[in-house]
Write an enzyme that holds these catalytic residues in place. Sequence first.
Site, mmCIF file in Angstrom:
data_model
loop_
_atom_site.group_PDB
_atom_site.id
_atom_site.type_symbol
_atom_site.label_atom_id
_atom_site.label_comp_id
_atom_site.label_asym_id
_atom_site.label_seq_id
_atom_site.Cartn_x
_atom_site.Cartn_y
_atom_site.Cartn_z
ATOM 1 C CD GLU A 115 -2.968 -1.095 2.275
ATOM 2 O OE1 GLU A 115 -3.516 0.228 2.390
ATOM 3 O OE2 GLU A 115 -3.283 -1.919 2.764
ATOM 4 N NE ARG A 289 -4.127 5.351 3.904
ATOM 5 C CZ ARG A 289 -4.393 4.429 4.578
ATOM 6 N NH1 ARG A 289 -4.839 4.780 5.751
ATOM 7 N NH2 ARG A 289 -4.281 3.196 4.224
ATOM 8 C CG HIS A 350 -9.244 5.749 6.854
ATOM 9 N ND1 HIS A 350 -10.023 4.842 6.736
ATOM 10 C CD2 HIS A 350 -7.944 5.237 7.018
ATOM 11 C CE1 HIS A 350 -9.496 3.693 6.636
ATOM 12 N NE2 HIS A 350 -8.126 3.805 6.679
ATOM 13 N NE ARG A 385 -3.825 4.398 10.438
ATOM 14 C CZ ARG A 385 -4.253 3.453 9.583
ATOM 15 N NH1 ARG A 385 -3.577 2.250 9.542
ATOM 16 N NH2 ARG A 385 -5.275 3.604 8.606
HETATM 17 C C1 SIN Z 1 -7.050 0.456 2.925
HETATM 18 O O1 SIN Z 1 -7.294 -0.346 2.728
HETATM 19 O O2 SIN Z 1 -6.781 1.531 2.199
HETATM 20 C C2 SIN Z 1 -7.056 0.929 4.456
HETATM 21 C C3 SIN Z 1 -6.233 0.376 5.201
HETATM 22 C C4 SIN Z 1 -5.717 1.163 6.356
HETATM 23 O O3 SIN Z 1 -6.218 2.071 6.493
HETATM 24 O O4 SIN Z 1 -4.524 0.778 6.650
#
Ligand code: SIN
Length: 522
Positions: A115, A289, A350, A385
Amino acid sequence: MKIIETDCLVIGAGLAGSAYALHVVRAGFRAELLSMGAPLEANSDWAQGGIIYDTTADPQALARDIFVASDHTSNPAAVEQLVREGPEALKELLLDDLAVGFDRDAAGGLDFTREGGHSVRRIIHAKDTTGHAILTAVAARVDATPGITRRSGWMAVDLLTLSHNSDQPRDRYQPLTCFGCYALETATGEVAAVVAKKTILATGGLGGIFLHSTNQPGSVGHGVAMAWRVGARLIDLEYVQFHPTVFFKKNAPRFLITEALRGEGAVLVDAHGRRFMDAVDPRGSLAPRDVVTRAIQHHLATTGEACVWLDVSALKPDFIRERFPGICERALAHGVDITREPIPVVPAAHYSCGGVHADLHGRTNVRHLNAIGETACTGLHGANRLASTSLLENLVGARAAARADLAELREGAFPQARPRAWQSPAKKADPLLVRQDLLLVQQTMWNYAGIVRSPRRLARARRILLELREDIQAFYRDCRPARELVELRNAVQSALLVVHAANLNPESRGCHFIQPDDTAES
Ligand code: SIN
């Protein structure tokens, strides 16, 4: 008033709370596990992308990624704990004990994804419903474990402390000490006292104080608000993380579009198909993010477009169907076939990087009150985070807190306090007023204390929220407690705390972005 006595009172039945309960009960103690809603009504259940299981040769690479994502503000001790204890905590509960069905590669090994902000593939997943797979297994184990009493539909209203709630007036001279909570049984409207040696706040986050959020309904910072009322230390509340990609379609609900899609090759584009992230950050769509969220916000503000798009054309339709079945199904239900067309997305609140200050054993400054999971702030996330750290933090934090508490529980020196009786007014709250007030909190936070803040916006938010809190307090004092009313009371308080923290911090860092008044754009 009914009084329930237990060893450990766990407020919140998501992954952190449930894992803690399993640990202490296996060691022979009793636990009460409270959740406002159904057993799976927790943010952990909605986690899509996955959970870090770092078995690479260089675990310090994970520490580096966490520091970079946080703009070098994370607490090194908390990062070290996650890196060191994470793999064992995960293996112990999720792989060896519960055998959660994580996806496997062709050779039968765990399948690793990536990610934003991760330098390598180190995230394991169960399709795109990882949280659900984990919490389902954990919840089943909780329910099969004698010694844990699950109380679904029970919500903590206020923490009990010797100073505020003991029936012995002289107890107010004792150090700040928690001995349980008043809890509302939402189906009957009755309030009971749960008296406990250890009280664990695991109520999740506060995304629900914003108009658009990826959180479960009702995630309005209950733990933070309750902890504040008894004098617990709160920290880093200005750092609210916005997720860059949430499904956006008129008249459709907002839901998370996992970052793992970008990890597998999807890219963000504008209405003309341009990859606007490439000009913003060398990591493009996989930048951390906060960077991606602000770039989207800036793009929307300057172009007037309503959303940006996640272009998944680099991914084969069969792969998308197989790897992201949950998102495929939900998007299709709202007229978007993600195997053939880009996904309309916008950011939404989030995750709360801040919370109730806790040490590496979950201990707060209030004796016998712990905080774990998203409710807590150990400094792991600093100002921002790293993706897929939260489920792992739940496991590591729950295990560390339980181990420390077991040592104390075995020694057995706890106050023998009795709570003062709870008095409930008879009047019912007007649901229309409650709904409207919550909406006002959410709109205020979204517009004035959201992705881009300015001193003037924050001052406006504070004025609105202070006045609203007065009204809500009066309303709360006059009416019988009900879930929506308790939620509203905590929502306005959490919102004020976030605004207060944002006001005190003039430095833009991570997910707190504050501009001078004359340059602020929407
Ligand atoms: C996501 O799947 O994008 C969210 C995972 C997260 O917030 O760690």
